[in-house]
Write a protein that holds these residues in place. Structure first.
Motif, PDB file in Angstrom:
ATOM      1  N   LYS A  87       0.831  -1.205   0.000  1.00 24.97           N
ATOM      2  CA  LYS A  87       0.000   0.000   0.000  1.00 24.97           C
ATOM      3  C   LYS A  87       0.869   1.259   0.000  1.00 24.97           C
ATOM      4  CE  LYS A  87      -3.780   2.252   2.484  1.00 24.97           C
ATOM      5  NZ  LYS A  87      -4.731   2.153   3.627  1.00 24.97           N
ATOM      6  N   TRP A  88       1.976   1.230   0.744  1.00 23.48           N
ATOM      7  CA  TRP A  88       2.857   2.386   0.867  1.00 23.48           C
ATOM      8  C   TRP A  88       4.091   2.213  -0.014  1.00 23.48           C
ATOM      9  CZ3 TRP A  88       1.655   6.616   3.959  1.00 23.48           C
ATOM     10  CH2 TRP A  88       0.517   6.459   4.771  1.00 23.48           C
ATOM     11  N   ASP A  89       3.944   1.508  -1.103  1.00 24.84           N
ATOM     12  CA  ASP A  89       5.072   1.111  -1.944  1.00 24.84           C
ATOM     13  C   ASP A  89       5.929   2.293  -2.408  1.00 24.84           C
ATOM     14  OD1 ASP A  89       6.412  -1.060  -3.659  1.00 24.84           O
ATOM     15  OD2 ASP A  89       5.854   0.412  -5.172  1.00 24.84           O
ATOM     16  N   PHE A  90       5.305   3.362  -2.852  1.00 27.77           N
ATOM     17  CA  PHE A  90       6.039   4.529  -3.364  1.00 27.77           C
ATOM     18  C   PHE A  90       6.970   5.091  -2.297  1.00 27.77           C
ATOM     19  CE2 PHE A  90       6.079   9.249  -3.688  1.00 27.77           C
ATOM     20  CZ  PHE A  90       6.835   9.371  -4.847  1.00 27.77           C
ATOM     21  N   TYR A  91       6.444   5.289  -1.099  1.00 27.89           N
ATOM     22  CA  TYR A  91       7.241   5.867  -0.019  1.00 27.89           C
ATOM     23  C   TYR A  91       8.283   4.867   0.497  1.00 27.89           C
ATOM     24  CZ  TYR A  91       3.407   9.194  -0.168  1.00 27.89           C
ATOM     25  OH  TYR A  91       2.483  10.108  -0.587  1.00 27.89           O
ATOM     26  N   TYR A  92       7.938   3.601   0.475  1.00 26.56           N
ATOM     27  CA  TYR A  92       8.887   2.569   0.909  1.00 26.56           C
ATOM     28  C   TYR A  92      10.107   2.545  -0.007  1.00 26.56           C
ATOM     29  CZ  TYR A  92      10.834  -2.101   1.697  1.00 26.56           C
ATOM     30  OH  TYR A  92      11.681  -3.143   1.946  1.00 26.56           O
ATOM     31  N   LYS A  93       9.898   2.628  -1.318  1.00 27.75           N
ATOM     32  CA  LYS A  93      11.015   2.627  -2.266  1.00 27.75           C
ATOM     33  C   LYS A  93      11.854   3.898  -2.103  1.00 27.75           C
ATOM     34  CE  LYS A  93       9.693  -1.274  -3.933  1.00 27.75           C
ATOM     35  NZ  LYS A  93       8.756  -1.352  -5.052  1.00 27.75           N
ATOM     36  N   LEU A  94      11.196   5.027  -1.825  1.00 29.65           N
ATOM     37  CA  LEU A  94      11.944   6.261  -1.569  1.00 29.65           C
ATOM     38  C   LEU A  94      12.816   6.110  -0.318  1.00 29.65           C
ATOM     39  CD1 LEU A  94       9.561   9.304  -2.219  1.00 29.65           C
ATOM     40  CD2 LEU A  94      11.460   8.504  -3.618  1.00 29.65           C
ATOM     41  N   LEU A  95      12.266   5.470   0.709  1.00 35.54           N
ATOM     42  CA  LEU A  95      13.021   5.259   1.948  1.00 35.54           C
ATOM     43  C   LEU A  95      14.246   4.384   1.690  1.00 35.54           C
ATOM     44  CD1 LEU A  95      13.368   5.476   5.018  1.00 35.54           C
ATOM     45  CD2 LEU A  95      11.849   3.485   5.238  1.00 35.54           C
ATOM     46  N   VAL A  96      14.057   3.305   0.939  1.00 42.50           N
ATOM     47  CA  VAL A  96      15.162   2.403   0.620  1.00 42.50           C
ATOM     48  C   VAL A  96      16.253   3.157  -0.144  1.00 42.50           C
ATOM     49  CG1 VAL A  96      15.849   0.374  -0.743  1.00 42.50           C
ATOM     50  CG2 VAL A  96      13.758   0.307   0.639  1.00 42.50           C
ATOM     51  N   ALA A  97      15.848   3.993  -1.108  1.00 39.09           N
ATOM     52  CA  ALA A  97      16.813   4.747  -1.913  1.00 39.09           C
ATOM     53  C   ALA A  97      17.496   5.839  -1.097  1.00 39.09           C
ATOM     54  CB  ALA A  97      16.115   5.365  -3.124  1.00 39.09           C
ATOM     55  N   PHE A  98      16.804   6.343  -0.079  1.00 38.96           N
ATOM     56  CA  PHE A  98      17.334   7.430   0.742  1.00 38.96           C
ATOM     57  C   PHE A  98      18.371   6.959   1.760  1.00 38.96           C
ATOM     58  CE2 PHE A  98      16.676   9.344   5.013  1.00 38.96           C
ATOM     59  CZ  PHE A  98      17.327  10.547   4.798  1.00 38.96           C
ATOM     60  N   ILE A  99      18.232   5.732   2.249  1.00 44.73           N
ATOM     61  CA  ILE A  99      19.073   5.225   3.343  1.00 44.73           C
ATOM     62  C   ILE A  99      20.576   5.347   3.076  1.00 44.73           C
ATOM     63  CG2 ILE A  99      19.746   3.104   4.568  1.00 44.73           C
ATOM     64  CD1 ILE A  99      16.766   2.399   4.700  1.00 44.73           C
ATOM     65  N   PRO A 100      21.101   4.958   1.890  1.00 43.91           N
ATOM     66  CA  PRO A 100      22.558   5.076   1.681  1.00 43.91           C
ATOM     67  C   PRO A 100      23.088   6.491   1.894  1.00 43.91           C
ATOM     68  CG  PRO A 100      21.593   3.707  -0.023  1.00 43.91           C
ATOM     69  CD  PRO A 100      20.444   4.306   0.736  1.00 43.91           C
ATOM     70  N   ALA A 101      22.402   7.499   1.366  1.00 41.31           N
ATOM     71  CA  ALA A 101      22.849   8.874   1.527  1.00 41.31           C
ATOM     72  C   ALA A 101      22.764   9.309   2.987  1.00 41.31           C
ATOM     73  CB  ALA A 101      22.019   9.810   0.652  1.00 41.31           C
ATOM     74  N   THR A 200      15.803  13.467   0.724  1.00 41.76           N
ATOM     75  CA  THR A 200      17.250  13.696   0.831  1.00 41.76           C
ATOM     76  C   THR A 200      17.557  15.119   1.251  1.00 41.76           C
ATOM     77  OG1 THR A 200      17.694  12.034  -0.886  1.00 41.76           O
ATOM     78  CG2 THR A 200      19.444  13.605  -0.405  1.00 41.76           C
ATOM     79  N   MET A 201      16.960  16.089   0.563  1.00 42.50           N
ATOM     80  CA  MET A 201      17.248  17.484   0.872  1.00 42.50           C
ATOM     81  C   MET A 201      16.562  17.932   2.157  1.00 42.50           C
ATOM     82  SD  MET A 201      19.423  18.029  -1.291  1.00 42.50           S
ATOM     83  CE  MET A 201      19.771  19.608  -0.540  1.00 42.50           C
ATOM     84  N   PHE A 202      15.427  17.311   2.493  1.00 46.35           N
ATOM     85  CA  PHE A 202      14.781  17.618   3.768  1.00 46.35           C
ATOM     86  C   PHE A 202      15.697  17.214   4.919  1.00 46.35           C
ATOM     87  CE2 PHE A 202      12.114  16.307   7.389  1.00 46.35           C
ATOM     88  CZ  PHE A 202      11.519  17.514   7.674  1.00 46.35           C
ATOM     89  N   ALA A 203      16.281  16.011   4.815  1.00 49.07           N
ATOM     90  CA  ALA A 203      17.193  15.527   5.856  1.00 49.07           C
ATOM     91  C   ALA A 203      18.451  16.391   5.916  1.00 49.07           C
ATOM     92  CB  ALA A 203      17.566  14.070   5.588  1.00 49.07           C
ATOM     93  N   ALA A 204      18.998  16.750   4.747  1.00 49.06           N
ATOM     94  CA  ALA A 204      20.205  17.575   4.708  1.00 49.06           C
ATOM     95  C   ALA A 204      19.939  18.953   5.325  1.00 49.06           C
ATOM     96  CB  ALA A 204      20.689  17.731   3.267  1.00 49.06           C
ATOM     97  N   THR A 205      18.770  19.495   5.052  1.00 52.71           N
ATOM     98  CA  THR A 205      18.407  20.800   5.603  1.00 52.71           C
ATOM     99  C   THR A 205      18.290  20.740   7.125  1.00 52.71           C
ATOM    100  OG1 THR A 205      17.215  21.420   3.591  1.00 52.71           O
ATOM    101  CG2 THR A 205      16.667  22.629   5.596  1.00 52.71           C
ATOM    102  N   CYS A 206      17.588  19.717   7.615  1.00 51.54           N
ATOM    103  CA  CYS A 206      17.430  19.569   9.061  1.00 51.54           C
ATOM    104  C   CYS A 206      18.775  19.354   9.742  1.00 51.54           C
ATOM    105  CB  CYS A 206      16.502  18.385   9.371  1.00 51.54           C
ATOM    106  SG  CYS A 206      14.775  18.664   8.923  1.00 51.54           S
ATOM    107  N   PHE A 207      19.648  18.560   9.118  1.00 50.11           N
ATOM    108  CA  PHE A 207      20.966  18.283   9.682  1.00 50.11           C
ATOM    109  C   PHE A 207      21.796  19.556   9.766  1.00 50.11           C
ATOM    110  CE2 PHE A 207      25.419  16.738   9.280  1.00 50.11           C
ATOM    111  CZ  PHE A 207      25.472  15.988  10.450  1.00 50.11           C
ATOM    112  N   ASP A 208      21.766  20.365   8.717  1.00 49.88           N
ATOM    113  CA  ASP A 208      22.538  21.614   8.712  1.00 49.88           C
ATOM    114  C   ASP A 208      21.997  22.610   9.735  1.00 49.88           C
ATOM    115  OD1 ASP A 208      23.870  20.571   6.321  1.00 49.88           O
ATOM    116  OD2 ASP A 208      24.515  22.639   6.069  1.00 49.88           O
ATOM    117  N   LEU A 209      20.689  22.660   9.861  1.00 52.46           N
ATOM    118  CA  LEU A 209      20.096  23.551  10.860  1.00 52.46           C
ATOM    119  C   LEU A 209      20.478  23.104  12.273  1.00 52.46           C
ATOM    120  CD1 LEU A 209      16.516  24.148   9.402  1.00 52.46           C
ATOM    121  CD2 LEU A 209      18.354  25.830   9.621  1.00 52.46           C
ATOM    122  N   LEU A 210      20.458  21.793  12.498  1.00 52.20           N
ATOM    123  CA  LEU A 210      20.823  21.258  13.807  1.00 52.20           C
ATOM    124  C   LEU A 210      22.281  21.574  14.136  1.00 52.20           C
ATOM    125  CD1 LEU A 210      20.123  19.575  16.297  1.00 52.20           C
ATOM    126  CD2 LEU A 210      20.784  17.523  15.002  1.00 52.20           C
TER     127      LEU A 210
END
Length: 283
Positions: A87-101, A200-210
């Motif tokens: 059911k959440w296939d689209f977001y699951y694949k995005l999560l899998v692709a995001f993990i290495p970065a 990817t960019m959401f995580a990078a933005t949050c990390f830089d702000l932190l």
């Protein structure tokens, strides 16, 4: 940073974020041309944060596909977990692709920050990436509309994305080539690249702000709220206009023109730097 410098950097970001020419590399070059200090912690954060502003244009343009669950029936006999992932296939694949970065970014963030200060690295990678792009269409141009995104193909695209942590490589180029290497068409690969940019960019933005807050930069951040908002809004608007024609151009003509552009720009910058000059033209 002045308002004019903010707008110029944001326009450069919006125009280049989805092109395989390295938006970060172009902003580093623009930063140096404007005479903005590469060692300023806020400037480094600004470059990442306004990239997320540009990325939000993807959510706006592809909102019907981005906010959509898979309502097709799961394979018969599927477990509860498999039904959930289906059911959440689209977001699951995005999560899998995001993990290495996410993993490599956390481990190598100091090296990445160091590289962000080097216009030499940007120029070299523009040329190297440009040479590769002259031939990548012939190497990977075997995509099929019938190719389906799997966990493994998503993971491999995510690994390709990690290469773009080197300024000048281009996250767009790395992930689109990664998709083409998995037998996706250029259009399919480009669209998945756009979607992957959001987490990817959401995580990078949050990390830089932190990092900025933990390093005692909360006052500097508060003093630059207008700059961040202005840069993000301008980058969003420009990217919204730029992205519409990019997919069609890439689908029809491929990477060759972008490769030539990268070689010319990177070559000119390298020649200029090696002749003993710097890029500061203003400021």
């Amino acid at each position: 940073m002045t308002i004019l410098e903010t707008i110029i950097l944001a326009i450069v970001e919006g125009l280049t974020e989805f092109l395989p020419v390295s938006s970060t590399g172009h902003m580093i070059i623009t930063r140096d041309l404007l005479g903005i200090s590469p060692d300023d912690a806020f400037v480094k954060a600004f470059i990442v944060i306004i990239q997320f502003g540009a990325i939000l244009s993807v959510v706006a343009l592809y909102r019907k596909r981005f906010f959509k669950l898979n309502h097709t029936p799961a394979p018969e006999g599927s477990s509860s977990l498999k039904k959930f992932l289906h059911k959440w296939d689209f977001y699951y694949k995005l999560l899998v692709a995001f993990i290495p970065a996410a993993v490599i970014g956390l481990l190598a963030h100091k090296l990445v920050d160091h590289l962000l200060g080097s216009v030499y690295v940007v120029a070299i990678m523009l040329v190297v990436g440009g040479i590769f792009m002259l031939f990548c269409d012939k190497i990977f141009n075997k995509g099929s509309e019938d190719t389906k995104m799997t966990e493994m193909s998503a993971l491999k695209i995510g690994l390709f994305q990690c290469i773009a942590m080197i300024p000048g490589v281009s996250r767009s180029m790395a992930t689109i080539v990664g998709g083409m290497a998995q037998k996706f068409t250029r259009r399919q690969a480009a669209e998945f690249s756009f979607f992957l940019a959001v987490p990817t960019m959401f995580a990078a933005t949050c990390f830089d702000l932190l990092k900025l807050v933990l390093d005692g930069g909360i006052e500097a951040l508060q003093g630059h709220v207008f700059t961040l908002v202005l840069g993000s809004v301008v980058a969003f608007i420009v990217a919204l206009l730029a992205i519409k024609g990019f997919v069609d151009f890439l689908s029809k003509y491929g990477f060759f023109a972008f490769g030539v552009y990268r070689i010319i720009v990177g070559g000119i910058i390298l020649a200029w730097l090696m002749s003993g000059h710097n890029l500061v033209m203003f400021g």
